[in-house]
Scaffold this motif. Structure first.
Motif, mmCIF file in Angstrom:
data_model
loop_
_atom_site.group_PDB
_atom_site.id
_atom_site.type_symbol
_atom_site.label_atom_id
_atom_site.label_comp_id
_atom_site.label_asym_id
_atom_site.label_seq_id
_atom_site.Cartn_x
_atom_site.Cartn_y
_atom_site.Cartn_z
ATOM 1 N N THR A 187 -3.715 -0.436 1.966
ATOM 2 C CA THR A 187 -3.033 0.841 1.771
ATOM 3 C C THR A 187 -4.028 1.987 1.829
ATOM 4 N N THR A 188 -3.499 3.170 2.165
ATOM 5 C CA THR A 188 -4.350 4.361 2.150
ATOM 6 C C THR A 188 -4.795 4.688 0.726
ATOM 7 N N ASP A 189 -3.938 4.371 -0.262
ATOM 8 C CA ASP A 189 -4.311 4.599 -1.663
ATOM 9 C C ASP A 189 -5.532 3.772 -2.060
ATOM 10 N N TYR A 190 -5.614 2.570 -1.496
ATOM 11 C CA TYR A 190 -6.785 1.741 -1.804
ATOM 12 C C TYR A 190 -8.052 2.378 -1.239
ATOM 13 N N LEU A 191 -7.973 2.885 -0.014
ATOM 14 C CA LEU A 191 -9.146 3.511 0.599
ATOM 15 C C LEU A 191 -9.567 4.759 -0.158
ATOM 16 N N LEU A 192 -8.593 5.572 -0.574
ATOM 17 C CA LEU A 192 -8.901 6.850 -1.199
ATOM 18 C C LEU A 192 -9.208 6.741 -2.689
ATOM 19 N N LYS A 193 -8.452 5.853 -3.383
ATOM 20 C CA LYS A 193 -8.581 5.813 -4.846
ATOM 21 C C LYS A 193 -8.978 4.448 -5.406
ATOM 22 N N GLY A 194 -8.999 3.432 -4.531
ATOM 23 C CA GLY A 194 -9.372 2.109 -5.015
ATOM 24 C C GLY A 194 -8.277 1.405 -5.772
ATOM 25 N N ASP A 195 -7.007 1.831 -5.583
ATOM 26 C CA ASP A 195 -5.893 1.173 -6.264
ATOM 27 C C ASP A 195 -5.881 -0.314 -5.943
ATOM 28 N N LYS A 196 -5.513 -1.122 -6.909
ATOM 29 C CA LYS A 196 -5.576 -2.571 -6.741
ATOM 30 C C LYS A 196 -4.525 -3.100 -5.781
ATOM 31 N N ASN A 197 -3.418 -2.347 -5.612
ATOM 32 C CA ASN A 197 -2.376 -2.779 -4.685
ATOM 33 C C ASN A 197 -2.848 -2.512 -3.254
ATOM 34 N N VAL A 198 -3.499 -3.529 -2.673
ATOM 35 C CA VAL A 198 -4.126 -3.319 -1.365
ATOM 36 C C VAL A 198 -3.244 -3.787 -0.210
ATOM 37 N N ILE A 199 -2.057 -4.326 -0.498
ATOM 38 C CA ILE A 199 -1.192 -4.833 0.564
ATOM 39 C C ILE A 199 -0.535 -3.675 1.296
ATOM 40 N N SER A 200 -0.730 -3.620 2.574
ATOM 41 C CA SER A 200 -0.121 -2.583 3.388
ATOM 42 C C SER A 200 1.291 -3.001 3.780
ATOM 43 N N MET A 201 2.234 -2.059 3.719
ATOM 44 C CA MET A 201 3.618 -2.369 4.070
ATOM 45 C C MET A 201 3.781 -2.299 5.584
ATOM 46 N N THR A 202 3.538 -3.428 6.236
ATOM 47 C CA THR A 202 3.650 -3.543 7.677
ATOM 48 C C THR A 202 4.446 -4.794 8.013
ATOM 49 N N ARG A 203 4.859 -4.915 9.273
ATOM 50 C CA ARG A 203 5.580 -6.113 9.694
ATOM 51 C C ARG A 203 4.707 -7.359 9.547
ATOM 52 N N ALA A 204 3.415 -7.182 9.740
ATOM 53 C CA ALA A 204 2.504 -8.325 9.607
ATOM 54 C C ALA A 204 2.527 -8.903 8.198
ATOM 55 N N ASN A 205 2.878 -8.064 7.220
ATOM 56 C CA ASN A 205 2.968 -8.524 5.834
ATOM 57 C C ASN A 205 4.410 -8.780 5.397
ATOM 58 N N GLY A 206 5.322 -8.842 6.365
ATOM 59 C CA GLY A 206 6.708 -9.193 6.049
ATOM 60 C C GLY A 206 7.608 -8.027 5.701
ATOM 61 N N PHE A 207 7.153 -6.789 5.933
ATOM 62 C CA PHE A 207 7.960 -5.613 5.608
ATOM 63 C C PHE A 207 8.675 -5.076 6.850
ATOM 64 N N THR A 208 9.810 -4.425 6.622
ATOM 65 C CA THR A 208 10.616 -3.855 7.702
ATOM 66 C C THR A 208 11.028 -2.438 7.325
ATOM 67 N N PRO A 209 10.938 -1.475 8.250
ATOM 68 C CA PRO A 209 11.363 -0.106 7.930
ATOM 69 C C PRO A 209 12.877 -0.022 7.741
ATOM 70 N N PHE A 210 13.299 0.793 6.765
ATOM 71 C CA PHE A 210 14.705 0.920 6.415
ATOM 72 C C PHE A 210 15.164 2.350 6.683
ATOM 73 N N ILE A 211 16.147 2.493 7.571
ATOM 74 C CA ILE A 211 16.686 3.815 7.911
ATOM 75 C C ILE A 211 18.033 3.979 7.212
ATOM 76 N N LYS A 212 18.042 4.781 6.155
ATOM 77 C CA LYS A 212 19.274 5.024 5.407
ATOM 78 C C LYS A 212 20.213 5.932 6.196
ATOM 79 N N LEU A 213 21.461 6.034 5.723
ATOM 80 C CA LEU A 213 22.432 6.923 6.375
ATOM 81 C C LEU A 213 21.915 8.354 6.432
ATOM 82 N N SER A 214 21.326 8.797 5.336
ATOM 83 C CA SER A 214 20.845 10.175 5.261
ATOM 84 C C SER A 214 19.673 10.431 6.199
#
Length: 249
Positions: free
Chosen positions: A59-86
């Motif tokens: 994650t960009t937060d890990y690079l900038l602040k060192g946050d422990k949540n280093v998993i990037s939300m990408t398809r390679a990690n099993g994530f999918t973009p969600f387009i709501k009605l709005s």
């Protein structure tokens, strides 16, 4: 803070076994310029932070602040973009912009491993009842060759001004897409000029929050039983007709 960021990107580069030249090429800068960033002599711009997060899959937060949540939300990690009605209007407006998917929420669905060009779309309207209910979320995947789509397939079509969910009907006119509803009360077909179509996506599945009432399940069971009985009766009548014809000859 500059020193901490430099230390993190240097550590990530060494963990991946990349050379400074390789990373610099990914950032479209010279190796000398990148070396200054890694040694805290130059600051790092937002564009480079985003590219490094993708390169190292953090994650960009890990690079900038060192946050422990280093998993990037990408398809390679099993994530999918969600387009709501709005977000439908914004999706259409920004369709051709680079990195437009980063503007949406990403979700991981248990038991579902996304591939390239898959997205989640929230839908509305009753034109596809009972197949799709208002508020259902569709799992869609881009189909580059429309000619490969089977007749009657459920598709999501992105046009220059709308997002449409229908069944694609094969037709002989190459300049139009012919789309149909599932709702018996809205059976009129829809013709869309192909030049206005930006993308056609196959519907691979759906997520629904609607539970079928028990009495509906019971009614459906009775209907299915009647249909089975009718089918057996048709077969018996056909068998008897064959016997009668044979006796007549």
């Amino acid at each position: 803070m500059k020193q901490e960021i430099s230390n993190r990107i240097k550590e990530l580069r060494k963990m991946k076994g990349f050379s400074q030249k390789h990373v610099a090429e990914n950032l479209f800068i010279s190796q000398a310029a990148y070396s200054l960033i890694e040694n805290s002599q130059n600051g790092i711009v937002a564009e480079h932070v985003v590219k490094l997060s993708r390169l190292y899959d953090v994650t960009t937060d890990y690079l900038l602040k060192g946050d422990k949540n280093v998993i990037s939300m990408t398809r390679a990690n099993g994530f999918t973009p969600f387009i709501k009605l709005s977000a439908h209007a914004g999706f259409i407006k920004n369709y051709h912009q680079e990195d437009w998917e980063n503007n949406y929420e990403w979700f991981r669905i248990p038991g579902f491993n996304p591939t390239q060009n898959q997205r989640l779309f929230e839908v509305e309207g009753e034109s596809m009842l009972p197949t799709i209910l208002p508020g259902d979320i569709l799992i869609c995947q881009t189909q580059k060759k429309i000619e490969n789509i089977l007749d009657g397939s459920l598709v999501l079509v992105v046009t220059t001004d709308a997002i449409i969910i229908k069944r694609l009907k094969v037709n002989s006119d190459p300049e139009y897409l012919l789309l149909e509803n599932d709702n018996e009360n809205q059976l009129e077909s829809l013709k869309i000029e192909r030049e206005n179509v930006r993308e056609v996506m196959m519907v691979r599945g759906k997520i629904t929050g609607v539970l079928v009432p028990h009495h509906t399940i019971t009614s459906k069971g009775r209907i299915n039983a009647l249909e089975d009985a009718l089918e057996l009766l048709k077969k018996e009548v056909f068998r008897l007709n064959k016997k009668i014809i044979a006796l007549s000859n």
